[in-house]
Motif scaffolding. Structure first.
Motif, mmCIF file in Angstrom:
data_model
loop_
_atom_site.group_PDB
_atom_site.id
_atom_site.type_symbol
_atom_site.label_atom_id
_atom_site.label_comp_id
_atom_site.label_asym_id
_atom_site.label_seq_id
_atom_site.Cartn_x
_atom_site.Cartn_y
_atom_site.Cartn_z
ATOM 1 N N LEU A 131 -21.011 -26.854 -63.275
ATOM 2 C CA LEU A 131 -20.936 -25.394 -63.378
ATOM 3 C C LEU A 131 -19.768 -24.962 -64.241
ATOM 4 O O LEU A 131 -19.840 -23.943 -64.935
ATOM 5 C CB LEU A 131 -20.824 -24.786 -61.976
ATOM 6 N N LYS A 132 -18.674 -25.735 -64.230
ATOM 7 C CA LYS A 132 -17.520 -25.415 -65.063
ATOM 8 C C LYS A 132 -17.884 -25.510 -66.541
ATOM 9 O O LYS A 132 -17.556 -24.617 -67.339
ATOM 10 C CB LYS A 132 -16.369 -26.367 -64.746
ATOM 11 N N VAL A 133 -18.579 -26.581 -66.923
ATOM 12 C CA VAL A 133 -18.988 -26.741 -68.316
ATOM 13 C C VAL A 133 -19.963 -25.640 -68.710
ATOM 14 O O VAL A 133 -19.871 -25.062 -69.799
ATOM 15 C CB VAL A 133 -19.608 -28.133 -68.538
ATOM 16 N N GLU A 159 -30.744 -26.727 -65.083
ATOM 17 C CA GLU A 159 -31.469 -25.502 -64.763
ATOM 18 C C GLU A 159 -32.655 -25.333 -65.701
ATOM 19 O O GLU A 159 -32.474 -25.226 -66.917
ATOM 20 C CB GLU A 159 -30.525 -24.306 -64.886
ATOM 21 N N PRO A 160 -33.882 -25.332 -65.166
ATOM 22 C CA PRO A 160 -35.047 -25.140 -66.027
ATOM 23 C C PRO A 160 -34.933 -23.852 -66.837
ATOM 24 O O PRO A 160 -34.449 -22.838 -66.335
ATOM 25 C CB PRO A 160 -36.214 -25.070 -65.039
ATOM 26 N N ASP A 161 -35.355 -23.923 -68.094
ATOM 27 C CA ASP A 161 -35.285 -22.744 -68.949
ATOM 28 C C ASP A 161 -36.499 -21.847 -68.791
ATOM 29 O O ASP A 161 -36.600 -20.810 -69.445
ATOM 30 C CB ASP A 161 -35.137 -23.166 -70.418
ATOM 31 N N VAL A 191 -36.591 -25.366 -53.618
ATOM 32 C CA VAL A 191 -37.501 -24.832 -54.629
ATOM 33 C C VAL A 191 -36.874 -24.760 -56.013
ATOM 34 O O VAL A 191 -37.566 -24.481 -56.995
ATOM 35 C CB VAL A 191 -37.998 -23.423 -54.234
ATOM 36 N N ALA A 192 -35.578 -25.015 -56.136
ATOM 37 C CA ALA A 192 -34.841 -24.712 -57.366
ATOM 38 C C ALA A 192 -35.416 -25.379 -58.600
ATOM 39 O O ALA A 192 -35.685 -24.718 -59.615
ATOM 40 C CB ALA A 192 -33.371 -25.094 -57.200
ATOM 41 N N LYS A 193 -35.580 -26.687 -58.565
ATOM 42 C CA LYS A 193 -35.953 -27.431 -59.770
ATOM 43 C C LYS A 193 -37.466 -27.397 -60.005
ATOM 44 O O LYS A 193 -37.933 -27.205 -61.130
ATOM 45 C CB LYS A 193 -35.480 -28.877 -59.662
ATOM 46 N N LEU A 196 -33.849 -27.367 -71.505
ATOM 47 C CA LEU A 196 -33.556 -26.246 -72.400
ATOM 48 C C LEU A 196 -34.597 -26.258 -73.513
ATOM 49 O O LEU A 196 -35.354 -27.222 -73.632
ATOM 50 C CB LEU A 196 -32.142 -26.326 -72.972
ATOM 51 N N GLY A 197 -34.645 -25.219 -74.292
ATOM 52 C CA GLY A 197 -35.692 -25.094 -75.304
ATOM 53 C C GLY A 197 -35.699 -26.235 -76.310
ATOM 54 O O GLY A 197 -34.661 -26.823 -76.617
ATOM 55 N N ASP A 198 -36.882 -26.533 -76.839
ATOM 56 C CA ASP A 198 -37.032 -27.637 -77.795
ATOM 57 C C ASP A 198 -36.142 -27.455 -79.014
ATOM 58 O O ASP A 198 -35.513 -28.421 -79.476
ATOM 59 C CB ASP A 198 -38.504 -27.736 -78.235
ATOM 60 N N ASP A 199 -36.088 -26.244 -79.544
ATOM 61 C CA ASP A 199 -35.288 -26.012 -80.747
ATOM 62 C C ASP A 199 -33.805 -26.228 -80.476
ATOM 63 O O ASP A 199 -33.101 -26.847 -81.291
ATOM 64 C CB ASP A 199 -35.525 -24.591 -81.274
#
Length: 410
Positions: free
Chosen positions: A31-33, A54-56, A251-253, A393-396
């Protein structure tokens, strides 16, 4: 004694501002990063963050709709049972049978404010001061802190990339002492993405049973397994352990619901009751709207989950390919979760821009400063010499972020 001879106190109870117990807790490194990356983005810097798990993706619409409806119902504006809505506990029972084949009763379920509270309360219910918990490393940063806060002693057992980050029974036995009470077992793993096979789980379960130990198994990534690896839930593969096994999930992930804060404990009734008593004084019930959303999530089908998994799988393969193209980096292919955990030992003890970098912590700082890429170093997970990159995170952004690493170390 005269006034002039009265000793002057050197300190008072008020001078010790923070308790020893809480002062010993380190801030969550992940969380710090993530917070630092977001702060730099807010300043206008084009930082790409691989830090948070965290799923995007947005939470599925049918889950959000259930929450909106719940907001309008006055019954959700009041206190409810501290251990969870009866409807949600039953839904978790049904979901657990459906997804892993584990048959439990509602009295064996405690609904918590996310997986972290579940982990802490489970350890608090199981441990007395000085009890040891074997913690396979690399480990998620919260585990040892939760164990220590509950009065226990974490005992690390390190498995490196030559073992696909999976500990062996021989290693566990070497770490066992007369104070050992619990084995922490995590598959799929955060931070490595390692997945134990069904046979490996049975072997470890037999060792736990033979030594009369407890086990806490974290199944938060249960649906994110790739390449057809044969695995399963520990209390299902080792039913003899059911009365000495605590399962943590949430349920988070699975449902992209990290911010909704709903997790749960499944375990023997006495452990669940004790943890529930603790929660009744700590937080009372989980927010009712979140619980209603969780009912919709765990009761629904897994279509949205499967769609996210397809994207994670694609990103997983791309990230591993690109990381392994960097000289000095070796990244095993993760078989679960959404993390890559490359060894960067080949990049250490070298001079970059006139400065010798000898640790992965220093390397991650250098990467953030020079490439504007935020990555959590292995020190946070009990294994220096590695980096953890989330591919949720997103592919791009993924391609751009790893491309910056390739250019930085070309």
């Amino acid at each position: 004694m005269t006034e002039s001879s009265t000793p002057t106190p050197t300190s008072t109870p008020r001078d010790k501002r923070v308790s020893t117990r809480v002062a010993a807790i380190a801030e969550s490194a992940t969380l710090k990063v993530d917070a630092k990356a977001k702060a730099l983005k807010a300043e206008g810097r084009p930082v790409i963050g691989f830090g948070a798990g965290e799923p995007d993706f947005p939470t599925p619409d049918y889950v959000v709709d259930a929450a909106v409806e719940a907001c309008r119902d006055p019954k959700n504006h009041r206190y409810t049972p501290a251990g969870g809505l009866p409807e949600l506990k039953q839904a978790i029972v049904d979901k657990t049978k459906r997804d892993s084949g584990y048959v439990v009763e509602p009295a064996q379920v405690l609904v918590t404010n996310g997986g972290k509270q579940a982990i802490y309360e489970a350890f608090a219910a199981m441990l007395d001061p000085g009890d040891e918990v074997i913690v396979p490393a690399p480990y998620w940063t919260t585990y040892p802190e939760a164990i220590a806060l509950a009065g226990g002693v974490p005992v690390d057992v390190l498995a490196d990339e030559t073992q696909d980050y999976k500990v062996t029974v021989a290693q566990l036995e070497a770490a066992r002492t007369t104070r050992t009470k619990v084995l922490l077992f995590v598959s799929p793993s955060n931070p490595t993405g390692a997945v134990y096979t069904a046979d490996e789980i049975r072997e470890i379960g037999a060792w736990v049973e033979a030594n009369n130990l407890w086990v806490l198994t974290d199944e938060i990534y249960e649906h994110l397994v790739y390449d057809g690896v044969e695995t399963g839930s520990l209390p299902v593969l080792c039913p003899e352990l059911a009365d000495h096994c605590v399962v943590v999930n949430g349920v988070a992930k699975t449902y992209a619901m990290t911010g909704w804060r709903v997790g749960w404990i499944i375990g023997p009734k006495d452990i669940v009751k004790a943890a529930g008593n603790l929660q009744s004084h700590a937080t009372s019930n989980v927010a009712n709207v979140s619980q209603r959303a969780a009912i919709a999530a765990v009761s629904g089908d897994l279509t949205a989950v499967d769609e996210m998994k397809v994207a994670f799988d694609r990103r997983r393969k791309k990230m591993v390919e690109m990381l392994n193209a960097i000289e000095g980096v070796y990244c095993p292919t993760p078989l679960g979760a959404f993390y890559a955990y490359p060894s960067v030992k080949g990049l250490l003890n070298k001079t970059y821009d006139g400065k010798t970098i000898s640790t992965s912590a220093e390397l991650s700082e250098y990467i953030l400063d020079k490439a504007e890429v935020a990555i959590v170093p292995g020190e946070a997970f009990g294994s220096p010499g590695y980096l953890r990159l989330s591919y949720a995170l997103g592919d791009d952004d993924l391609v751009e972020g790893v491309s910056r690493l390739q250019k930085l170390f070309a």
